[in-house]
Scaffold this active site. Structure first.
Site, PDB file in Angstrom:
ATOM      1  N   ASP A 194     -10.137   0.784  -2.779  1.00  0.00           N
ATOM      2  CA  ASP A 194     -11.058   0.370  -1.716  1.00  0.00           C
ATOM      3  C   ASP A 194     -12.354  -0.186  -2.306  1.00  0.00           C
ATOM      4  OD1 ASP A 194     -12.118   2.769  -2.591  1.00  0.00           O
ATOM      5  OD2 ASP A 194     -12.204   3.707  -0.616  1.00  0.00           O
ATOM      6  N   SER A 195     -12.454  -0.161  -3.634  1.00  0.00           N
ATOM      7  CA  SER A 195     -13.532  -0.872  -4.320  1.00  0.00           C
ATOM      8  C   SER A 195     -13.498  -2.359  -4.019  1.00  0.00           C
ATOM      9  CB  SER A 195     -13.429  -0.650  -5.836  1.00  0.00           C
ATOM     10  OG  SER A 195     -12.111  -0.915  -6.291  1.00  0.00           O
ATOM     11  N   ASP A 204      -5.350   2.793  -1.991  1.00  0.00           N
ATOM     12  CA  ASP A 204      -6.361   3.701  -1.457  1.00  0.00           C
ATOM     13  C   ASP A 204      -6.280   3.786   0.056  1.00  0.00           C
ATOM     14  OD1 ASP A 204      -7.789   4.901  -3.488  1.00  0.00           O
ATOM     15  OD2 ASP A 204      -9.259   3.289  -3.668  1.00  0.00           O
ATOM     16  N   LYS A 220      -3.676   6.972  -2.376  1.00  0.00           N
ATOM     17  CA  LYS A 220      -4.708   7.792  -3.009  1.00  0.00           C
ATOM     18  C   LYS A 220      -5.742   8.173  -1.963  1.00  0.00           C
ATOM     19  CE  LYS A 220      -7.954   6.154  -5.879  1.00  0.00           C
ATOM     20  NZ  LYS A 220      -9.225   6.654  -5.249  1.00  0.00           N
ATOM     21  N   GLU A 233      -9.469  10.661  -1.371  1.00  0.00           N
ATOM     22  CA  GLU A 233     -10.556  11.390  -2.000  1.00  0.00           C
ATOM     23  C   GLU A 233     -10.738  12.751  -1.350  1.00  0.00           C
ATOM     24  OE1 GLU A 233     -14.125   9.058  -1.938  1.00  0.00           O
ATOM     25  OE2 GLU A 233     -13.180   7.310  -2.873  1.00  0.00           O
ATOM     26  N   GLU A 262     -13.477  11.230 -11.514  1.00  0.00           N
ATOM     27  CA  GLU A 262     -14.476  10.166 -11.672  1.00  0.00           C
ATOM     28  C   GLU A 262     -15.883  10.724 -11.855  1.00  0.00           C
ATOM     29  OE1 GLU A 262     -16.252   6.126  -9.514  1.00  0.00           O
ATOM     30  OE2 GLU A 262     -14.531   7.166  -8.625  1.00  0.00           O
TER      31      GLU A 262
END
Length: 286
Positions: free
Chosen positions: A63-64, A102, A132, A134, A201
């Site tokens: 999602d970056s 993501d 993925k 978070e 991270e």
């Protein structure tokens, strides 16, 4: 038999041609725990995926892309539709690496059921192998819910960009004993819930080493430690596309300078009418 893409020089478009290449699998990634480090980079387009795929075990449609592709201030505004469009492109352009996509902010936090709905839709739309998400202990039930229903999950602890508003910025995490203990506990919870791998991270190095030595699934470091079971970077950061990057980024090239120089030369040739030349125009047929 799988397929790969070659560049058609007549049209400059990617066209599929048969190639005996088998894509890596989630179990194969898990089996790399403690072995040769796993290589992971982000990819958002077909062509980038084609170039990175032969060298990577995993490609992350991160999602970056909100910041790298769309110029957004953070990853928070990224939508499922954005992830689906770019995820499908990366899957089309890759035939070796496991493609992980993501789950964007707001698509999975409400409940395990909501997470399953979002994840299933993403995998159907893209053909990616895994998602993925978070979060730590609070997300463990969701990870368990998804994995028990056939959706492989990669976890992500430490500096979690979707929580930037709560964290107050992108600084390294785990500098206090309390925060360090929480990150380790978060990692253990996500691993025990069934995650096949875990991104760590932006943490102080001893945390990453402790997590790597105590959980069963591979750890993927980004601003963590060389002792992790693998590494990931945003490809554009690694390639030197941006002037400002995080401390943990190593520039392996300076593509931005190459592009700027090529654009400058192109502009000069256009303005002096040196381009197009005889070899770039069509002569009338006799």
């Amino acid at each position: 038999m799988s397929t790969t893409y070659t560049l058609d020089t007549a049209t400059s478009r990617a066209n599929p041609t048969p190639a005996p290449l088998k894509r890596l699998t989630i179990p194969a990634i898990r089996r790399q725990k403690g072995k040769t480090p796993l290589v992971m980079l982000t990819a958002y387009t077909v062509r980038t995926a084609q170039l990175l795929d032969p060298h990577c075990d995993m490609l992350l449609v991160g999602d970056s892309l909100g910041q790298v592709v769309y110029g957004l201030p953070s990853t928070v505004p990224v939508t499922l539709e954005m992830m689906a469009a770019h995820g499908a492109a990366v899957v089309r352009g890759s035939y070796h690496a496991v493609v992980v996509i993501d789950m964007p902010f707001g698509s999975y936090e409400a409940s395990p059921e909501k997470a399953f709905e979002s994840a299933a839709w993403l995998l159907k739309q893209t053909g990616a192998a895994a998602v993925k998400l978070e979060g730590g202990t609070a997300m463990a039930p969701t990870v368990k819910f998804l994995t028990e229903r056939g959706i492989p999950v990669m976890g992500h602890v430490g500096l979690t960009p979707q929580a930037v508003n709560v964290l107050g910025g992108y600084g390294a995490r785990g500098r206090t004993p309390e925060e360090a203990a929480k990150i380790v506990a978060d990692a253990q919870s996500i691993a025990e819930a069934g995650a096949f791998a875990l991104v760590i991270e932006g943490v102080v190095e001893p945390i990453a080493i402790e997590i790597t030595t105590t959980i069963a699934c591979p750890t993927i470091g980004i601003g963590a430690s060389a002792q992790c079971d693998g590494q990931v970077l945003v490809a554009e950061d690694m390639l030197g596309m941006f002037e400002r990057t995080a401390k943990f980024v190593k520039r392996f090239a300076d593509i931005a300078d190459t592009i700027a120089s090529a654009a400058q030369t192109y502009a000069e040739d256009v303005r002096t009418r040196a381009f197009p030349g005889p070899e770039q125009v069509y002569a009338p047929k006799d």
